[in-house]
Design an enzyme around this catalytic site. Structure first.
Site, PDB file in Angstrom:
ATOM      1  N   GLU A 211       0.787  -1.238  -0.010  1.00  0.00           N
ATOM      2  CA  GLU A 211      -0.056   0.066   0.072  1.00  0.00           C
ATOM      3  C   GLU A 211       0.902   1.138  -0.069  1.00  0.00           C
ATOM      4  O   GLU A 211       1.891   0.964   0.214  1.00  0.00           O
ATOM      5  CB  GLU A 211      -1.004  -0.055   1.347  1.00  0.00           C
ATOM      6  CG  GLU A 211      -1.996  -1.151   1.143  1.00  0.00           C
ATOM      7  CD  GLU A 211      -2.919  -1.169   2.232  1.00  0.00           C
ATOM      8  OE1 GLU A 211      -2.698  -0.473   3.295  1.00  0.00           O
ATOM      9  OE2 GLU A 211      -4.247  -1.759   2.294  1.00  0.00           O
TER      10      GLU A 211
ATOM     11  N   ARG B  45      -0.593   8.998   1.649  1.00  0.00           N
ATOM     12  CA  ARG B  45      -2.287   9.024   1.312  1.00  0.00           C
ATOM     13  C   ARG B  45      -2.335  10.675   1.205  1.00  0.00           C
ATOM     14  O   ARG B  45      -3.321  11.136   0.700  1.00  0.00           O
ATOM     15  CB  ARG B  45      -2.820   8.688   2.535  1.00  0.00           C
ATOM     16  CG  ARG B  45      -4.051   7.918   2.145  1.00  0.00           C
ATOM     17  CD  ARG B  45      -4.664   7.281   3.454  1.00  0.00           C
ATOM     18  NE  ARG B  45      -4.449   6.007   3.030  1.00  0.00           N
ATOM     19  CZ  ARG B  45      -4.952   4.888   3.923  1.00  0.00           C
ATOM     20  NH1 ARG B  45      -5.693   5.252   5.120  1.00  0.00           N
ATOM     21  NH2 ARG B  45      -4.852   3.534   3.403  1.00  0.00           N
TER      22      ARG B  45
ATOM     23  N   HIS C 233     -11.351   9.623   6.195  1.00  0.00           N
ATOM     24  CA  HIS C 233     -11.262   7.956   6.353  1.00  0.00           C
ATOM     25  C   HIS C 233     -10.649   7.638   7.788  1.00  0.00           C
ATOM     26  O   HIS C 233     -11.206   6.569   8.320  1.00  0.00           O
ATOM     27  CB  HIS C 233     -10.188   7.524   5.438  1.00  0.00           C
ATOM     28  CG  HIS C 233      -9.834   6.361   5.543  1.00  0.00           C
ATOM     29  ND1 HIS C 233     -10.733   5.256   5.032  1.00  0.00           N
ATOM     30  CD2 HIS C 233      -8.778   5.684   5.708  1.00  0.00           C
ATOM     31  CE1 HIS C 233     -10.355   4.134   4.972  1.00  0.00           C
ATOM     32  NE2 HIS C 233      -8.859   4.068   5.573  1.00  0.00           N
TER      33      HIS C 233
HETATM   34  P1  FAD Z   1     -14.075   0.844  15.817  1.00  0.00           P
HETATM   35  O1  FAD Z   1     -13.676  -0.648  14.993  1.00  0.00           O
HETATM   36  O2  FAD Z   1     -14.697   1.910  14.960  1.00  0.00           O
HETATM   37  O3  FAD Z   1     -15.379   0.428  16.865  1.00  0.00           O
HETATM   38  C1  FAD Z   1     -15.630   1.547  17.704  1.00  0.00           C
HETATM   39  C2  FAD Z   1     -16.843   0.694  18.620  1.00  0.00           C
HETATM   40  O4  FAD Z   1     -17.312   1.742  19.608  1.00  0.00           O
HETATM   41  C3  FAD Z   1     -18.035   0.172  18.138  1.00  0.00           C
HETATM   42  O5  FAD Z   1     -18.344  -1.191  18.596  1.00  0.00           O
HETATM   43  C4  FAD Z   1     -19.087   1.067  18.306  1.00  0.00           C
HETATM   44  O6  FAD Z   1     -20.506   0.536  18.403  1.00  0.00           O
HETATM   45  C5  FAD Z   1     -18.643   1.413  19.744  1.00  0.00           C
HETATM   46  N1  FAD Z   1     -19.178   2.757  20.203  1.00  0.00           N
HETATM   47  C6  FAD Z   1     -18.872   4.023  19.565  1.00  0.00           C
HETATM   48  N2  FAD Z   1     -19.556   5.117  20.133  1.00  0.00           N
HETATM   49  C7  FAD Z   1     -20.032   4.301  21.419  1.00  0.00           C
HETATM   50  C8  FAD Z   1     -20.735   5.062  22.333  1.00  0.00           C
HETATM   51  N3  FAD Z   1     -21.427   6.082  22.447  1.00  0.00           N
HETATM   52  N4  FAD Z   1     -21.287   3.901  23.257  1.00  0.00           N
HETATM   53  C9  FAD Z   1     -21.055   2.527  23.120  1.00  0.00           C
HETATM   54  N5  FAD Z   1     -20.246   2.163  22.122  1.00  0.00           N
HETATM   55  C10 FAD Z   1     -19.791   3.240  21.250  1.00  0.00           C
HETATM   56  N6  FAD Z   1      -7.061   0.199   9.061  1.00  0.00           N
HETATM   57  C11 FAD Z   1      -6.031  -0.667   8.998  1.00  0.00           C
HETATM   58  O7  FAD Z   1      -5.157  -0.700   9.760  1.00  0.00           O
HETATM   59  N7  FAD Z   1      -6.037  -1.406   7.675  1.00  0.00           N
HETATM   60  C12 FAD Z   1      -7.165  -1.207   6.698  1.00  0.00           C
HETATM   61  O8  FAD Z   1      -7.167  -2.165   5.677  1.00  0.00           O
HETATM   62  C13 FAD Z   1      -8.145  -0.609   7.039  1.00  0.00           C
HETATM   63  N8  FAD Z   1      -9.332  -0.183   6.175  1.00  0.00           N
HETATM   64  C14 FAD Z   1     -10.244   0.580   6.476  1.00  0.00           C
HETATM   65  C15 FAD Z   1     -11.547   0.804   5.735  1.00  0.00           C
HETATM   66  C16 FAD Z   1     -12.362   1.574   5.821  1.00  0.00           C
HETATM   67  C17 FAD Z   1     -13.704   1.450   5.040  1.00  0.00           C
HETATM   68  C18 FAD Z   1     -12.512   2.366   7.103  1.00  0.00           C
HETATM   69  C19 FAD Z   1     -13.414   3.217   7.502  1.00  0.00           C
HETATM   70  C20 FAD Z   1     -11.460   2.268   7.997  1.00  0.00           C
HETATM   71  C21 FAD Z   1     -10.233   1.330   7.518  1.00  0.00           C
HETATM   72  N9  FAD Z   1      -9.223   1.339   8.627  1.00  0.00           N
HETATM   73  C22 FAD Z   1      -8.271   0.337   8.172  1.00  0.00           C
HETATM   74  C23 FAD Z   1      -9.191   1.850   9.856  1.00  0.00           C
HETATM   75  C24 FAD Z   1      -9.443   1.051  10.888  1.00  0.00           C
HETATM   76  O9  FAD Z   1     -10.672   0.034  10.424  1.00  0.00           O
HETATM   77  C25 FAD Z   1     -10.023   1.391  12.158  1.00  0.00           C
HETATM   78  O10 FAD Z   1      -9.165   2.471  12.623  1.00  0.00           O
HETATM   79  C26 FAD Z   1     -10.027   0.470  13.091  1.00  0.00           C
HETATM   80  O11 FAD Z   1     -10.752  -0.659  12.794  1.00  0.00           O
HETATM   81  C27 FAD Z   1     -10.634   1.217  14.671  1.00  0.00           C
HETATM   82  O12 FAD Z   1     -10.968   0.054  15.383  1.00  0.00           O
HETATM   83  P2  FAD Z   1     -11.677   0.525  16.938  1.00  0.00           P
HETATM   84  O13 FAD Z   1     -11.631  -0.489  17.706  1.00  0.00           O
HETATM   85  O14 FAD Z   1     -10.763   1.805  17.422  1.00  0.00           O
HETATM   86  O15 FAD Z   1     -13.084   1.377  16.717  1.00  0.00           O
HETATM   87  C1  SIN Z   2      -7.312   0.621   2.388  1.00  0.00           C
HETATM   88  O1  SIN Z   2      -7.572  -0.559   2.198  1.00  0.00           O
HETATM   89  O2  SIN Z   2      -6.921   1.342   1.274  1.00  0.00           O
HETATM   90  C2  SIN Z   2      -7.359   1.178   3.754  1.00  0.00           C
HETATM   91  C3  SIN Z   2      -6.128   0.923   4.467  1.00  0.00           C
HETATM   92  C4  SIN Z   2      -6.133   1.739   5.728  1.00  0.00           C
HETATM   93  O3  SIN Z   2      -7.057   2.609   5.871  1.00  0.00           O
HETATM   94  O4  SIN Z   2      -5.286   1.450   6.607  1.00  0.00           O
END
Ligand code: FAD
Ligand code: SIN
Length: 527
Positions: free
Chosen positions: A112, A284, A345
């Protein structure tokens, strides 16, 4: 209703479930999630997880790539801490059954933007879903974990909420709205882990799911935590442009596997004009700005991402999810270019945490996208964020277990104040404000900024905050209202941070200060 567990985890994404699984070895854990258990960004991740696994690659390479992408704002100690733990995080995910792609038995590594080597492990182009499923399956099977979806946390419980005062900053759990009954519960715990994800939905166009409204950041800020680098909002260069389907990401791995960005009218491969060496695989921020520039300069609706020069079987094999999704919209990516635009993003800033995931407040740890750990600096390197969730989810659990005996039993906590008894008949106010914030944040606080536009946004935010606080004080809480309040808080923190940074660095590009200062400094806001 009072529910007491040893540890409360807010969020069921990669960070929350990693922490919960590690904590559950010794403690009783309650996991709360807004909406469904798969509603966070984790389930949507496409590209994969970065880790040094190839013999020709080194930790030093990955560290350097992370610092270059982060424009030197990263904290080196954190970068080393995370990157050196990446291979063991991948081992753990393999143990949990994540079916990563393999080639002759070895993990297949894709590439990437910003990465000097192939180092992204992945499950086709839907890595996040596979990770989310494996973590959920393990958590569901664990006797010490209880998961309650449909709970929107409203605020953290602080010393102020004790029946007797128990220290201003100490956190004892959270008040949460049961979305089905409309009742507010108090969930009291000796330790709380905040893993509530990012604030992407503060922008009109975002790849993030509906619930990414900055709740964790706003709750921590209101409770007294510092937040940092909130101006560093990451825009992904290639979100599908389609009038029916909004927010569908086209993974960076498409460029990693040879995809070109082309001007839709001239066919010019324009990255040569912006970053002639790295081209489409520049970090990016550079590629997103180039796409934005092409679109604005020539009044285009979108630019083209084209991988049709690769063999059709290769494209279908590497990107089955995207291929199928596009086919349903009448686009054959093996023969046609894909129309794409930049979209918000990832939230690089957030609640300031230490290497053991401690926040400023005793009793509160935080991990994942709601935090600013020092890993991403001014621009996150692709696929470093899931990794951060695993490493800091583990770190939080390890620290809580290590200091368990020093954590006091929670004091008696007051019930939620139910004096706001009237139901609002003004849903339209909430909807109108949501749309308004997201639109002016997109127009005034987007990829290219000016002081004047930021000030304009700040004025709008102040007015809306007054209106929403008034509303919040009068009516029964709903998830929409909780989110609106948090969205506004996140917007305020972003704009305030952007106004404080008087230079352009990484994701923060401001026409009034186009130069980068010699020394990199975090923007730290103190409540
Ligand atoms: P999240 O997975 O967003 O989970 C948040 C949790 O908090 C959820 O369960 C939600 O319900 C809960 N929550 C929120 N507010 C409240 C509230 N008020 N009360 C109770 N619960 C709450 N990163 C990579 O490293 N590789 C990738 O390939 C990649 N691709 C991506 C593609 C997309 C489309 C997107 C949007 C992001 C991508 N990212 C990627 C970024 C990565 O997915 C996120 O940064 C990561 O998953 C965040 O995980 P997290 O556990 O911090 O939060
Ligand atoms: C992607 O698959 O392009 C997202 C990867 C990332 O946000 O880390």
């Amino acid at each position: 209703m009072t529910k007491a567990h040893d540890v409360l985890v807010i969020g069921s994404g990669a960070a929350g479930l990693t922490a919960a699984l590690a904590l559950a070895e010794e403690r009783q854990v309650l996991v709360l999630a807004k909406g469904s258990l798969t509603g966070g960004s984790t389930a949507w991740a496409q590209g994969g997880i970065a880790a040094v696994l190839d013999a020709g690659d080194t930790f030093e390479n990955h560290i350097r790539d992370t610092m270059v992408a982060g424009a030197g704002l990263n904290d080196l100690e954190t970068v080393e801490f995370v990157i050196e733990r990446a291979p063991q995080s991948i081992d753990r995910l393999c143990e949990l059954g994540v079916p990563f792609n393999r080639e002759s038995g070895d993990l297949h590594l894709t590439r990437e933007g910003g990465h000097s080597h192939r180092r992204i492990v992945h499950v086709d182009d839907a890595t996040g879903w596979a990770v989310q499923e494996a973590l959920l399956k393990a958590a569901e099977a664990h006797p010490n974990i209880t998961m309650l979806p449909g709970r929107s946390c409203i605020d953290l419980i602080t010393g102020r909420h004790g029946e007797r005062y128990s220290g201003e900053g100490r956190i004892w759990g959270a008040y949460a709205l049961d979305e089905a009954t409309g009742k507010v519960e108090k969930h009291v715990a000796r330790a709380t882990v905040l893993a509530a994800g990012g604030a992407g939905r503060v922008y009109l166009f975002s790849t993030a799911p509906r619930g990414a409204t900055g709740d964790g950041i706003a709750m921590a800020w209101r409770a007294g935590c510092r937040v940092s680098n909130m101006e560093m909002m990451q825009f992904h260069p290639t979100c599908l442009y389609n009038l029916e389907v909004k927010n569908f990401l086209i993974t960076e791995a498409v460029r990693g596997e040879g995809g070109h960005l082309l001007h839709p009218e001239t066919g010019h491969r324009y990255m040569v004009d912006y970053d002639p060496v790295r081209m489409e695989l520049a970090p990016r921020d550079i590629v997103a700005r180039a796409n934005d520039d092409q679109i604005k300069r020539d009044g285009l609706d979108y630019v083209h991402l084209d991988i049709s020069h690769q063999p059709p079987e290769f494209v279908k094999e590497h990107f089955p999810t995207i291929h199928e999704k596009l086919a349903g919209l009448g686009i054959d990516m093996t023969t046609d270019p894909i129309p794409v635009v930049p979209a918000q993003h990832y939230t690089c800033g957030g609640v300031k945490v230490s290497l053991d995931a401690r926040t400023d407040l005793p009793g509160l740890w935080a991990a994942g996208e709601c935090t600013e750990s020092g890993l991403h600096g001014a621009n996150r390197l692709a696929s470093n964020s899931l990794l951060e969730c695993f490493v800091f989810g583990e770190a939080a659990a390890k620290d809580i277990l290590a200091c368990w005996d020093d954590l006091d039993e929670p004091p008696p906590i007051k019930d939620w104040d139910e004096s706001r008894v009237s139901d609002s008949d003004e849903q339209v106010v909430i909807k109108q404000n949501w749309t308004e914030i997201r639109r002016f944040m997109w127009n005034y606080v987007g990829i290219v900024r000016t002081t004047k536009r930021l000030e304009r946004a700040a004025t709008r935010i102040r007015m809306l905050q007054e209106e929403v606080e008034d509303y919040y004080g009068s009516f029964v809480v709903t998830t929409d209202l909780i989110e609106l309040r948090n969205l506004l808080q996140a917007a305020e923190l972003i704009v305030r941070s952007a106004l404080e940074r008087k230079e352009s660095r990484g994701l923060h590009y401001i026409l009034d200060y186009p130069e980068t200062d010699p020394a990199a400094r975090d923007t730290v806001l103190v409540p």
